[in-house]
Design an enzyme around this catalytic site. Structure first.
Site, short mmCIF file in Angstrom:
data_model
loop_
_atom_site.label_atom_id
_atom_site.label_comp_id
_atom_site.label_asym_id
_atom_site.label_seq_id
_atom_site.Cartn_x
_atom_site.Cartn_y
_atom_site.Cartn_z
N LYS A 79 -20.40 -40.08 -84.59
CA LYS A 79 -21.01 -39.46 -83.41
C LYS A 79 -20.46 -40.12 -82.15
O LYS A 79 -20.36 -41.35 -82.08
CB LYS A 79 -22.53 -39.61 -83.50
CG LYS A 79 -23.32 -38.92 -82.38
CD LYS A 79 -24.80 -39.09 -82.62
CE LYS A 79 -25.65 -38.39 -81.57
NZ LYS A 79 -27.10 -38.52 -81.85
N SER A 153 -29.79 -34.42 -81.67
CA SER A 153 -28.58 -34.44 -80.87
C SER A 153 -27.29 -34.56 -81.70
O SER A 153 -26.20 -34.31 -81.20
CB SER A 153 -28.63 -35.60 -79.87
OG SER A 153 -28.69 -36.86 -80.55
N SER A 177 -32.96 -37.00 -84.13
CA SER A 177 -31.61 -36.51 -83.89
C SER A 177 -30.68 -36.52 -85.08
O SER A 177 -29.59 -35.96 -85.02
CB SER A 177 -30.96 -37.30 -82.74
OG SER A 177 -31.53 -36.94 -81.52
#
Length: 457
Positions: A79, A153, A177
């Site tokens: 990420k 996210s 997330s």
């Protein structure tokens, strides 16, 4: 063209038997990224040169008889909130990025296990959202229905795994997330016990609530990633032992007040299948659960505003409007309200501990709805209309407050064709035990007698 294996575990077995090479597997993933990323926007940065070099090293090492275990030669992603030496950490923002010279410790752990990094994935800007349509690199699209969000996210990570662009990803989870995009995309995501995996060299959202964890296809894949990501010597080849009989608690008050019809139906089918298989399922309550959103906001908003204060002073106009608004709100939270929330955090942690007494895990939905339309600000849930951000966080954020390990795994598809997912919550410090529970539940959902069908109806 090399066929992409269906799971990390399958890919590892093929590499160990020399039926596929790390280079072949890595190039196949890079080809998939090249073919689909423009449309889906899963990746911000593709580290092709680094990936091929890493795959070559893995191939030579394995040929020399130095096979390290099931992550050796496996393509993974990171990420873009997590530092990868030599690549910018953009946090999916127009704000000037960090330019790290070293890998984050969690990346280093996976590299020690032999993993190959193919790139950095897209996310909701600075991880401060659930839909990943606020990002400087274009909204992430859900491959199941490209008009829908892939959650957030960590949406890019989930899409990359679902599309065979990699086999595992490092995600972060402050309010859900990891679990929300896993649920929206029909894969598996684990938020470990707080503090188990290092958050060093990861752009913070809330130092109190931030967790780092793995996203992968299955519980087994997720367990392999988790054990390699832990601080210290990577624990490889450690797979969850499927528990023969479980004691599960369903926290009915609050958590079942706002579910769409498909989620309610599939959860009921999952519970029935587990009971029919001989597992004990009873109803429990978590005291003060209705305070979750208030406590969460009074912690995350001021902590995020504290970190972003200097950046906001210099680059406010470069933030997405929604993210900037939430950060500015944090500047107006009183210290008294913050300390009250921190006290309530302890109260809620004890309440979850009490609910878990005598149980292997809590069983509840992960996401109240299917993946919402991209750009939607509200969605219908039953007879009511709910704000998208609030409804998507509703079932996950408590366990960031309390630090309990939690995992999301798919339980079928709704009549709309979109995945739905359950969530299992375990005892603090017992993430391994939770993975064993999840393996047993996954087996029942996907293949056991009386397993949930998950059809579109």
């Amino acid at each position: 063209m090399t066929k992409i294996p269906s799971s990390l575990r399958e890919a590892a077995a093929l590499i160990e038997r020399r039926e596929i090479s790390p280079v072949e597997l890595t190039r196949a993933c890079l080809d998939r990224i090249a073919a689909r990323n423009d449309e889906l926007r899963a990746f911000i940065t593709v580290t092709e040169e680094r990936a091929v070099a890493g795959a070559l090293r893995a191939e030579r090492s394995i040929a020399a008889g130095k096979y390290r275990g099931p992550l050796h030669g496996i393509p993974i992603s990171v990420k873009d909130l997590v530092d990868l030496g030599g690549s910018p950490t953009t946090s999916a923002s127009r704000v000037p990025p960090r330019l790290p010279s070293h890998d984050a410790p969690v990346v280093g752990q996976l590299l020690r296990a032999g993993a190959v990094v193919v790139g950095k994935t897209n996310l909701h800007e600075f991880a401060f959202g659930t839909t990943t349509d606020e990002t400087a690199f274009g909204a992430v699209r859900n491959p199941i229905d490209r008009s829908r969000s892939a959650g957030g996210s960590s949406a890019g990570a989930a899409v990359a795994i679902l599309e065979g662009m990699c086999f595992g990803s490092i995600g972060t989870d402050t309010g859900g997330s990891i679990r929300i995009p896993a649920a929206a995309c029909g894969i598996t995501g684990l938020k470990p016990t707080d503090g188990e995996i290092s958050t060093e060299a990861v752009v913070p959202l809330s130092g109190t609530l931030d967790h780092v964890g793995p996203i992968a296809r299955t519980v087994e894949d997720t367990a392999l990633m988790f054990h390699a990501m832990l601080d210290g010597e990577p624990r490889l080849d450690r797979l969850p032992v499927v528990s023969p009989s479980l004691w599960l608690g369903v926290p009915t008050p609050y958590f079942f007040d706002k579910l769409d019809g498909d989620m309610a139906r599939l959860f009921a089918e999952t519970r029935t299948a587990l009971e029919d298989a001989g597992h004990a399922v009873s109803e429990v309550a978590i005291a003060h659960a209705e305070r979750t959103a208030d406590v969460y906001l009074h912690i995350v908003l001021p902590e995020a505003a504290w970190y972003h204060g200097p950046l906001l002073d210099r680059h406010a106009d470069q933030y997405s409007p929604g993210v900037r608004l939430r950060l500015e709100m944090g500047r107006y939270v009183l210290a008294e309200d913050y300390m009250r929330a921190m006290h309530a955090r302890t109260v809620l942690r004890r309440a979850v501990d009490r609910a878990l007494v005598g149980l292997d895990a809590l069983l509840l939905p992960a996401l109240p709805i299917g993946a919402p339309p991209l750009g939607a600000t509200s969605v219908p849930v039953g007879a009511a209309t709910e704000p998208v951000r609030a409804i998507m966080l509703r079932l996950t954020q408590l366990f960031n407050i309390t630090g309990h390990p939690a995992i999301a795994l798919p339980c079928g598809k709704g009549r709309d064709g979109l995945p739905r997912a359950i969530q299992l919550v375990g005892h603090r410090g017992a993430t391994d035990r939770l993975l064993s529970v999840a393996a047993a539940v996954e087996r029942q959902i996907t293949g056991g007698a009386g397993s949930v069908g998950g059809g579109t109806g």
